[in-house]
Design an enzyme around this catalytic site. Structure first.
Site, PDB file in Angstrom:
ATOM      1  N   GLU A 123      22.814 -21.981 -17.379  1.00  0.00           N
ATOM      2  CA  GLU A 123      23.359 -22.027 -16.016  1.00  0.00           C
ATOM      3  C   GLU A 123      24.194 -23.282 -15.744  1.00  0.00           C
ATOM      4  OE1 GLU A 123      19.583 -21.593 -14.030  1.00  0.00           O
ATOM      5  OE2 GLU A 123      19.966 -19.472 -13.681  1.00  0.00           O
ATOM      6  N   LYS A 144      21.749 -25.622 -20.833  1.00  0.00           N
ATOM      7  CA  LYS A 144      20.411 -25.695 -20.239  1.00  0.00           C
ATOM      8  C   LYS A 144      19.354 -24.992 -21.090  1.00  0.00           C
ATOM      9  CE  LYS A 144      18.027 -24.384 -15.988  1.00  0.00           C
ATOM     10  NZ  LYS A 144      18.210 -23.793 -14.654  1.00  0.00           N
ATOM     11  N   GLN A 145      19.688 -23.781 -21.516  1.00  0.00           N
ATOM     12  CA  GLN A 145      18.677 -22.980 -22.212  1.00  0.00           C
ATOM     13  C   GLN A 145      19.351 -22.021 -23.180  1.00  0.00           C
ATOM     14  OE1 GLN A 145      16.716 -20.000 -19.790  1.00  0.00           O
ATOM     15  NE2 GLN A 145      18.233 -20.232 -18.183  1.00  0.00           N
ATOM     16  N   TRP A 203      15.504 -12.147 -13.990  1.00  0.00           N
ATOM     17  CA  TRP A 203      15.526 -11.454 -15.287  1.00  0.00           C
ATOM     18  C   TRP A 203      14.279 -11.771 -16.099  1.00  0.00           C
ATOM     19  CZ3 TRP A 203      18.060 -13.731 -20.172  1.00  0.00           C
ATOM     20  CH2 TRP A 203      17.985 -15.121 -20.172  1.00  0.00           C
ATOM     21  N   ASP A 204      13.549 -12.810 -15.700  1.00  0.00           N
ATOM     22  CA  ASP A 204      12.305 -13.197 -16.369  1.00  0.00           C
ATOM     23  C   ASP A 204      11.405 -11.975 -16.587  1.00  0.00           C
ATOM     24  OD1 ASP A 204      13.505 -15.331 -14.916  1.00  0.00           O
ATOM     25  OD2 ASP A 204      11.675 -16.501 -14.985  1.00  0.00           O
TER      26      ASP A 204
HETATM   27  O1  IFM Z   1      15.501 -16.945 -14.473  1.00  0.00           O
HETATM   28  C1  IFM Z   1      15.362 -18.314 -14.620  1.00  0.00           C
HETATM   29  C2  IFM Z   1      16.687 -18.892 -15.044  1.00  0.00           C
HETATM   30  O2  IFM Z   1      17.093 -18.363 -16.269  1.00  0.00           O
HETATM   31  C3  IFM Z   1      16.594 -20.389 -15.152  1.00  0.00           C
HETATM   32  N1  IFM Z   1      16.180 -20.947 -13.900  1.00  0.00           N
HETATM   33  C4  IFM Z   1      14.896 -20.446 -13.438  1.00  0.00           C
HETATM   34  C5  IFM Z   1      14.907 -18.929 -13.320  1.00  0.00           C
HETATM   35  C6  IFM Z   1      13.533 -18.427 -12.899  1.00  0.00           C
HETATM   36  O3  IFM Z   1      12.594 -18.668 -13.900  1.00  0.00           O
END
Ligand code: IFM
Length: 692
Positions: free
Chosen positions: A443, A542-543, A302-303
């Site tokens: 995640e 995580k984010q 999705w990046d």
């Molecule tokens: O897409 C990301 C994910 O959100 C977190 N882990 C790494 C992936 C690739 O950058």
């Protein structure tokens, strides 16, 4: 205005990071920023985009090729290189306006100067010139040619390979495990030597007097399926053409910041890293680690849609379009994934490669102590990916006005994704639809219900369906599904006051801040999420998850809601992903927290310069460049601090700059025309057309 990344010392500890920092690429080929004498142990890498291979049951990954720029010097029988001696003087440099890498190393007996380009005028080419000056008279030997010992994470990928010498030109011919034929050929002008077929190298011996120089010009070409001729042009012309073309690419997306030299450079460097990954010619997308290696299997996440696409919408809408066309071209893979898991419609691969089938495996993470697999469910449960793609299509059309793309298959993508969410959701006895058993952008918490980000994005998919897909163009059966999708009553995530529960049961988890949780780390490479992770039973995420939602759909959340959620989640976010900081910055700007936003922006813009990101997830190497974070930094500056909005090509700004920045001048492309806007700290801005 600094536009060079220069390093004046040699530090063996930084070999891997420098490989990323000094990366060259042209959207099709990537060459890591390594030195001529390096081999696979130093992660030398020539990568090709869009070609993948699987060796036995290993992870299927993007292909790395033999290195045509291998060169090693010997004096009186002894190797002279950074691997055997500390150079007396050493400098490497990346000119980010020319996409040109140079090196200068002085040793006792000799000095090496080299330059290298991955061509922007012919994307199958890469060229290098190496000059050696004898600092002492004596016997010299040079080994050069194609290094066939390739660094691969899950290889070997060539089941058959040969390397022939045809009149000072080496031709590598390889067949991958998936029966793809790849040629790497290189001509070596300036030296003549004995060819050793097994090593793929020439050896050239000579006596040089003090001050005498030799030069080697290498023109290398990578071809798929068929061997094509090397260009007739000489080295100097090829170099000039590449620089000129790169300059043209850059013309349409330059940024200059007055009042903040460091940020000015970091943004230029971030733009460089995004720009070298765009492919105008092919329907291709961009891997999470770009062309810096095989991390994450060279797959597209999705990046691309959420971070890189808005960059390209301004920098080069043609490339933005290609990114969407790639998702259209891989729709069948997404349908197949949905079908294989028992759903309708299109469930896009969490890790997407050439066909769009899922490349993510459940053995994505390993325990750093035992080496055992930690089963993760990213590939089967991170369903927001499909919605992210639809979201990006909608934003792209809104910004560019390019509705034609709907007829080219984007409308089908939207419809199939809507169908997928309909089939994935569960309607309760009150007619409310829930989304069970998913993973959100955070995640660490796997298989959760009513995940806020996923629910909101699913709801948005249906809105986009109504806005972009015309029901009269559908068959009767499709039309029924269409209206079913539009009539879904989505569950609302639970709330504590204004604070949105990331998922059902989130507030019941142990409430601990990131710093305190960190004390529980046993091994620095520990994976914090999944079954045994230290974050799993806590509220540490995580984010950006809910915060990403606020960043992507600000119009759906009132300011007090944004503020309360931002403040709640900020101390509970590890920022364990490079994607997290830029999302926080976007929300902080909206909330007027400009200093905090600026810190987050700098965290993204300096990411590959600092090289401080995690290199391991569990036992798996995840290093490389971070194009989405680079793009994220650009988004923070242009869409965030300058408040850029684009509607059918028309731009408006709402400027809120940190107090030390005087102005930001940036360029963008629209309808083949380049525009330049100078945005001032007091909120005024002026725009002009740039003559091309
Ligand atoms: O897409 C990301 C994910 O959100 C977190 N882990 C790494 C992936 C690739 O950058």
């Amino acid at each position: 205005m600094k536009r060079h990344l220069t390093q004046k010392t040699y530090n063996p500890e930084q070999i891997i990071l420098d490989g990323n920092r000094f990366l060259l690429a042209n959207g099709h080929l990537g060459y890591r920023g390594t030195l001529e004498e390096y081999g696979k142990d130093q992660l030398v890498g020539l990568l090709i985009a869009g070609v993948y291979d699987q060796y036995k049951d290993e992870w299927r990954e993007n292909l790395a090729l033999p290195n045509p720029f291998f060169f090693k010097a010997y004096y009186e029988g002894e190797e002279v290189s950074v691997l055997t001696a500390k150079p007396l003087v050493h400098q490497v440099d990346l000119d980010i306006e020319k996409a040109l890498f140079t090196r200068h190393s002085e040793f006792g007996p000799l000095t090496i100067d080299s330059e290298r380009l991955v061509s922007h005028s012919d994307d199958s080419l890469l060229i290098s010139k190496i000059t050696v000056k004898a600092n002492k008279a004596g016997k010299f030997k040079f080994a050069y040619g194609l290094d066939l010992d390739i660094y691969e994470i899950h290889g070997p990928h060539f089941k058959q390979k040969s390397c022939k010498n045809v009149k000072n030109k080496l031709i590598f011919d390889g067949i991958t495990n998936e029966n793809k034929t790849i040629f790497v050929q290189a001509s070596y002008q300036g030296l003549s030597g004995e060819f050793n077929e097994k090593e793929g190298l020439f050896f050239s011996s000579m006596v040089l007097q003090e001050g005498e120089e030799i030069s080697l010009e290498i023109v290398a070409k990578v071809d798929e399926e068929k061997l094509r001729k090397l260009p007739k042009d000489d080295y100097a012309k090829l170099k000039g053409d590449s620089i000129l073309t790169f300059n043209k690419k850059l013309e349409g997306c330059k940024v200059e910041i007055e009042g903040d030299e460091e940020l000015d450079f970091e943004i230029a460097y971030s733009i460089y890293h995004c720009l070298i990954l765009g492919d105008e010619k092919r329907i291709r997308s961009i891997a999470a680690r770009g062309l810096s290696g095989q991390t994450y299997k060279g797959a597209i996440f999705w990046d691309t849609e959420i971070f890189l696409l808005p960059f390209f919408v301004l920098a080069n809408p043609k490339i933005a379009r290609n990114l969407i066309l790639y998702r259209i071209a891989t729709l069948n893979g997404a349908k197949e994934k949905a079908r294989s898991l028992g759903y309708d419609g299109a469930y896009y691969a969490w890790e997407s490669q050439d066909s769009g089938l899922e490349a993510c495996r459940s053995d994505n993470v390993t325990d750093p102590i035992t080496g055992e697999t930690v089963v993760t469910y990213f590939g089967t449960k991170q369903i927001h990916i499909s919605a992210d793609i639809v979201y990006a299509i909608d934003r792209y059309i809104e910004a560019t006005g390019d509705e034609k793309i709907l007829d080219e298959g984007a409308d089908e993508v939207i419809f199939e994704v809507a169908k997928f969410f309909l089939s994935y959701s569960r309607e309760d006895e009150n007619g409310i639809s829930h989304i069970d058993d998913v993973i959100g952008p955070d995640e660490y918490h796997e298989r959760v219900n009513d995940e806020a980000f996923t629910l909101a994005m699913a709801r948005r998919v249906m809105k986009i369906l109504a806005k972009r897909v015309c029901p009269s163009c559908l068959s009767k059966e499709q039309e029924k599904l269409y209206y079913r999708c539009l009539n879904i009553k989505w569950a609302e995530p639970k709330k504590q006051g204004n604070v949105i529960s990331e998922f059902d049961g989130y507030f019941d988890l142990e409430d601990i801040d990131v710093a305190s949780l960190k004390k529980r780390v046993v091994n620095p490479k520990d994976y914090w999420g999944g079954k045994n992770g230290i974050a799993t039973h806590t509220q540490v995420i995580k984010q950006a998850d809910v915060v990403s939602l606020l960043a992507l759909c600000p119009e759906d959340y009132e300011t007090p809601v944004q503020l309360d959620n931002y403040e709640y989640y900020y101390p509970r976010t590890e920022h364990g992903s490079s994607l997290s900081a830029s999302m926080h910055s976007l929300v902080a700007i909206k909330l007027g927290k400009l200093d905090e936003a600026y810190k987050f922006l700098r965290s993204s813009s300096s990411i590959d310069l600092r090289g401080a990101e995690k290199l391991f997830a569990g036992g798996i190497y995840i290093g490389g460049t971070h194009p989405a974070a680079n793009a994220g930094a650009y988004l923070d500056l242009i869409y965030g601090f300058l408040g850029l909005r684009q509607n059918k090509g028309k731009i408006s700004l709402d400027i809120h700059l940190p107090s030390h920045i005087k102005s930001v001048t940036f360029r963008y492309r629209n309808n083949k025309q380049i525009y330049e806007i100078k945005a001032l700290a007091d909120g005024r801005y002026e725009s002009k057309e740039v003559k091309q």
